[in-house]
Design a protein around this motif. Sequence first.
Motif, PDB file in Angstrom:
ATOM      1  N   GLU A 126       0.821  -1.213   0.000  1.00  0.00           N
ATOM      2  CA  GLU A 126       0.000   0.000   0.000  1.00  0.00           C
ATOM      3  C   GLU A 126       0.858   1.268   0.000  1.00  0.00           C
ATOM      4  N   ASP A 127       2.070   1.180   0.547  1.00  0.00           N
ATOM      5  CA  ASP A 127       2.982   2.325   0.528  1.00  0.00           C
ATOM      6  C   ASP A 127       3.735   2.451  -0.792  1.00  0.00           C
ATOM      7  N   ASN A 128       3.723   1.395  -1.576  1.00  0.00           N
ATOM      8  CA  ASN A 128       4.387   1.397  -2.878  1.00  0.00           C
ATOM      9  C   ASN A 128       3.463   2.065  -3.900  1.00  0.00           C
ATOM     10  N   GLU A 129       3.834   3.269  -4.354  1.00  0.00           N
ATOM     11  CA  GLU A 129       2.981   4.017  -5.291  1.00  0.00           C
ATOM     12  C   GLU A 129       2.824   3.305  -6.628  1.00  0.00           C
ATOM     13  N   GLY A 130       3.715   2.364  -6.910  1.00  0.00           N
ATOM     14  CA  GLY A 130       3.640   1.651  -8.171  1.00  0.00           C
ATOM     15  C   GLY A 130       2.867   0.352  -8.107  1.00  0.00           C
ATOM     16  N   PHE A 131       2.351   0.010  -6.927  1.00  0.00           N
ATOM     17  CA  PHE A 131       1.534  -1.194  -6.806  1.00  0.00           C
ATOM     18  C   PHE A 131       0.118  -0.898  -7.289  1.00  0.00           C
ATOM     19  N   VAL A 132      -0.482  -1.850  -8.036  1.00  0.00           N
ATOM     20  CA  VAL A 132      -1.831  -1.647  -8.562  1.00  0.00           C
ATOM     21  C   VAL A 132      -2.851  -2.519  -7.834  1.00  0.00           C
ATOM     22  N   GLU A 133      -2.685  -3.846  -7.898  1.00  0.00           N
ATOM     23  CA  GLU A 133      -3.640  -4.742  -7.252  1.00  0.00           C
ATOM     24  C   GLU A 133      -3.099  -6.164  -7.197  1.00  0.00           C
ATOM     25  N   ASN A 134      -3.762  -7.007  -6.391  1.00  0.00           N
ATOM     26  CA  ASN A 134      -3.366  -8.410  -6.276  1.00  0.00           C
ATOM     27  C   ASN A 134      -4.601  -9.297  -6.322  1.00  0.00           C
ATOM     28  N   HIS A 135      -4.420 -10.514  -6.838  1.00  0.00           N
ATOM     29  CA  HIS A 135      -5.518 -11.483  -6.916  1.00  0.00           C
ATOM     30  C   HIS A 135      -4.984 -12.901  -6.765  1.00  0.00           C
ATOM     31  N   ALA A 136      -5.849 -13.800  -6.368  1.00  0.00           N
ATOM     32  CA  ALA A 136      -5.498 -15.217  -6.217  1.00  0.00           C
ATOM     33  C   ALA A 136      -6.509 -16.064  -6.971  1.00  0.00           C
ATOM     34  N   TYR A 137      -6.020 -17.161  -7.548  1.00  0.00           N
ATOM     35  CA  TYR A 137      -6.874 -18.068  -8.324  1.00  0.00           C
ATOM     36  C   TYR A 137      -6.498 -19.510  -8.007  1.00  0.00           C
ATOM     37  N   ASP A 138      -7.414 -20.435  -8.301  1.00  0.00           N
ATOM     38  CA  ASP A 138      -7.076 -21.856  -8.161  1.00  0.00           C
ATOM     39  C   ASP A 138      -7.669 -22.652  -9.311  1.00  0.00           C
ATOM     40  N   SER A 139      -7.065 -23.810  -9.559  1.00  0.00           N
ATOM     41  CA  SER A 139      -7.539 -24.722 -10.606  1.00  0.00           C
ATOM     42  C   SER A 139      -7.430 -26.159 -10.118  1.00  0.00           C
ATOM     43  N   LYS A 140      -7.607 -26.341  -8.812  1.00  0.00           N
ATOM     44  CA  LYS A 140      -7.388 -27.676  -8.240  1.00  0.00           C
ATOM     45  C   LYS A 140      -8.366 -28.721  -8.743  1.00  0.00           C
ATOM     46  N   ASN A 141      -9.485 -28.302  -9.288  1.00  0.00           N
ATOM     47  CA  ASN A 141     -10.442 -29.254  -9.842  1.00  0.00           C
ATOM     48  C   ASN A 141     -10.107 -29.660 -11.268  1.00  0.00           C
ATOM     49  N   LEU A 142      -9.058 -29.030 -11.843  1.00  0.00           N
ATOM     50  CA  LEU A 142      -8.767 -29.263 -13.252  1.00  0.00           C
ATOM     51  C   LEU A 142      -7.374 -29.820 -13.518  1.00  0.00           C
ATOM     52  N   GLN A 143      -6.453 -29.716 -12.549  1.00  0.00           N
ATOM     53  CA  GLN A 143      -5.104 -30.214 -12.793  1.00  0.00           C
ATOM     54  C   GLN A 143      -4.403 -30.521 -11.479  1.00  0.00           C
ATOM     55  N   ARG A 144      -3.389 -31.368 -11.568  1.00  0.00           N
ATOM     56  CA  ARG A 144      -2.654 -31.814 -10.384  1.00  0.00           C
ATOM     57  C   ARG A 144      -1.516 -30.859 -10.033  1.00  0.00           C
ATOM     58  N   SER A 145      -0.854 -30.332 -11.052  1.00  0.00           N
ATOM     59  CA  SER A 145       0.272 -29.438 -10.829  1.00  0.00           C
ATOM     60  C   SER A 145      -0.148 -27.983 -10.963  1.00  0.00           C
TER      61      SER A 145
END
Length: 268
Positions: free
Chosen positions: A178-197
């Motif tokens: 939040e102090d980094n003026e160049g940071f925009v956003e973050n997100h997380a995703y998963d695909s555990k139902n579709l692949q093992r690795s």
Amino acid sequence: MAMARSYTGLAFGVSLLLLLLPCSWGASSSGEVLMEICFDLALKEQTETGFKPTDALNLYLQSKSMKWLRSFHMLVSGQVPKPQRVAFLAFKDTHSWAEFEEEHLVKTHALFDHFWLNSRRVLWQESPEVVKIAKKTRTMDKPGGFVWQLKFTVLPGKEAQWEKHLESLLQKVKPELEDNEGFVENHAYDSKNLQRSFQGMLLWEFLGMGPLSQSVLESPTMSTFFGSLPGFLLDWNTAILAPPTDENGKQIGFFYPAAGADAAESEL
């Protein structure tokens, strides 16, 4: 009305109409689906019959099933060999993605047969936000598009511990980001139902390589985090994605909004 500008999307090898959106990877919809496509770009601009990549991509952008499309070049990756272009296509949910694929099946086959070669396609579903980190606004002059990506597979039996460990990390880096003026956003995703690795994925976006390096590569907090990964993860891979550039060398970190974009994603 949304403002428009025309650039040459070198990740696509075509000219498309770009709109700068105040939207995020995940926008406001829970459970949004992201199609990640890694590919190499063919040298030819059209087939013998006159078919061009824009024939497929323009139809994509007219689809009410799709929300937006975004492209990148692969700047750093631990996976070798790996295609050097990346595109993300966003959908409201899995059903919308399925409708999109059926709707554009013929053009999609042609696009991947002739232009987007050696492709790998992975379907990701957005994970709930564990720690809320304030996002910053993109501008026409600073559209962002520099993305740190972590893909991982959790060790069997370590799922609960990993979730707590990741939450702890986000709590620690929250003030730094939040102090980094160049940071925009973050997100997380998963695909555990579709692949093992590589069943999980984190995406942190920045306005430039300097801010990315500051919060990821030069951060003592992140250095400690990287050192802890063997205790939680079976395998992992980090990558850095960079925006393509136009014919004048200007960075193009924009979104390409489709007909299915939310109202907030279609206006400045």
